[in-house]
Design a protein around this motif. Structure first.
Motif, PDB file in Angstrom:
ATOM      1  N   LYS A 250       0.838  -1.196   0.000  1.00 50.98           N
ATOM      2  CA  LYS A 250       0.000   0.000   0.000  1.00 50.98           C
ATOM      3  C   LYS A 250       0.877   1.252   0.000  1.00 50.98           C
TER       4      LYS A 250
ATOM      5  N   CYS B   2       1.203   4.878   1.213  1.00 54.38           N
ATOM      6  CA  CYS B   2       0.631   5.439   2.431  1.00 54.38           C
ATOM      7  C   CYS B   2       1.156   6.842   2.720  1.00 54.38           C
TER       8      CYS B   2
ATOM      9  N   ASP C 257      -5.164   5.130   5.944  1.00 54.22           N
ATOM     10  CA  ASP C 257      -4.282   5.391   4.806  1.00 54.22           C
ATOM     11  C   ASP C 257      -2.839   5.599   5.261  1.00 54.22           C
TER      12      ASP C 257
ATOM     13  N   ALA D  24      -1.310   0.135   7.649  1.00 62.64           N
ATOM     14  CA  ALA D  24      -0.934  -0.887   6.673  1.00 62.64           C
ATOM     15  C   ALA D  24      -0.142  -2.014   7.330  1.00 62.64           C
TER      16      ALA D  24
ATOM     17  N   TYR E  78       0.035  -5.419   5.485  1.00 64.05           N
ATOM     18  CA  TYR E  78       0.502  -4.863   4.219  1.00 64.05           C
ATOM     19  C   TYR E  78       1.907  -4.269   4.349  1.00 64.05           C
TER      20      TYR E  78
END
Length: 258
Positions: free
Chosen positions: A183, A185, A222, A227, A232
């Protein structure tokens, strides 16, 4: 035949650390590798440079398949400066720093020698990435993330980075099959709440150990912290222009020239 990219590898855990040895293994699959890294642990040194002591570097041979390896007596930023100005005959195509033993997410990016080396490379106009695994163990398992390190590096070489930007990449401590993906971020708004453990040495002099707790008050989904907590890999684009552009208009309302 397409020319292989020249890759500068560094870190802050020291040139013999397992994390940098894992990073070197991945980079050898991508291009020609030159290593310039501290000869001892430099964690938490941030963007420190050596100005009040002499600097040394020595060519060493840890990996026979690496073109050149140099250990440096200074900080991670010193390593980049020496590499660019004294060691390398040409500018590398990319600089990769790490793989750090421990997280460099959120506010940790400020203190990180790993990321400061990447930032210094970025200042020199070199695309740069800092890699960190959220496992502080010296025996951390870097095999689980090598494929992702390669993917991110190859994409950076292919696509380039925006001017003034380097990448801060953090990996959760998970098995390979447990990682859900990558991700992009923002940096979480989190901080350390710190304390000092005060002790007394045998000579009666007080000394201190820094301790503390990491507090994440950012509830956004976010962020890099979200994450990592949810399986992630986080990538945060970091800029080294520290200007708070949003504050300029406010400051211009102050009566400073009256």
């Amino acid at each position: 035949m397409k020319k292989r990219p020249l890759i500068l590898v560094t870190n802050d855990d020291g040139i013999a650390a397992p994390g940098i040895r894992a990073l070197i293994e991945v980079m050898k699959e991508i291009g020609d590798v030159i290593v310039v890294a501290p000869d001892n642990r430099q964690s938490g040194k941030g963007h420190a440079v050596t100005i009040d002591a002499t600097l040394f570097y020595n060519r060493i041979n840890i990996d026979d398949q690496v073109t050149e390896e140099y250990s440096c007596s200074g900080t991670p930023v010193d390593c980049i400066k020496l590499a660019v100005n004294e060691i390398l005959k040409k500018k590398p195509d990319i600089c990769v720093s790490g793989i750090n033993h421990g997280s460099n997410s959120s506010v940790n990016v400020i203190y990180s020698g790993t990321m400061s080396a990447a930032v210094e490379a970025g200042i020199e106009g070199i695309p740069a990435i800092g890699f960190s695994l959220c496992d502080y163990s010296w025996d951390a398992d870097f095999e689980t993330i090598k494929e992702h390190v390669k993917t991110i590096t190859v994409n950076t070489l292919k696509n380039g980075l925006p001017e003034g930007v380097v990448l801060n990449v953090n990996f959760p401590k998970l098995k390979k099959e447990e990682i859900k993906g990558i991700k992009i971020c923002r940096q979480a708004n989190a901080r350390w709440v710190e304390e000092f453990d005060k002790r007394t040495n045998p000579q009666g002099r007080e000394y201190f150990w820094l301790t503390g707790k990491f507090i994440n008050s950012d509830k956004g989904e976010d962020t890099d912290e979200w994450a990592l907590a949810n399986g992630y890999i986080s990538i945060v684009p970091v800029q080294f222009d520290l200007t708070a552009h949003h504050a300029i208009q406010t400051l211009n309302t102050w009566e400073l020239n009256d």
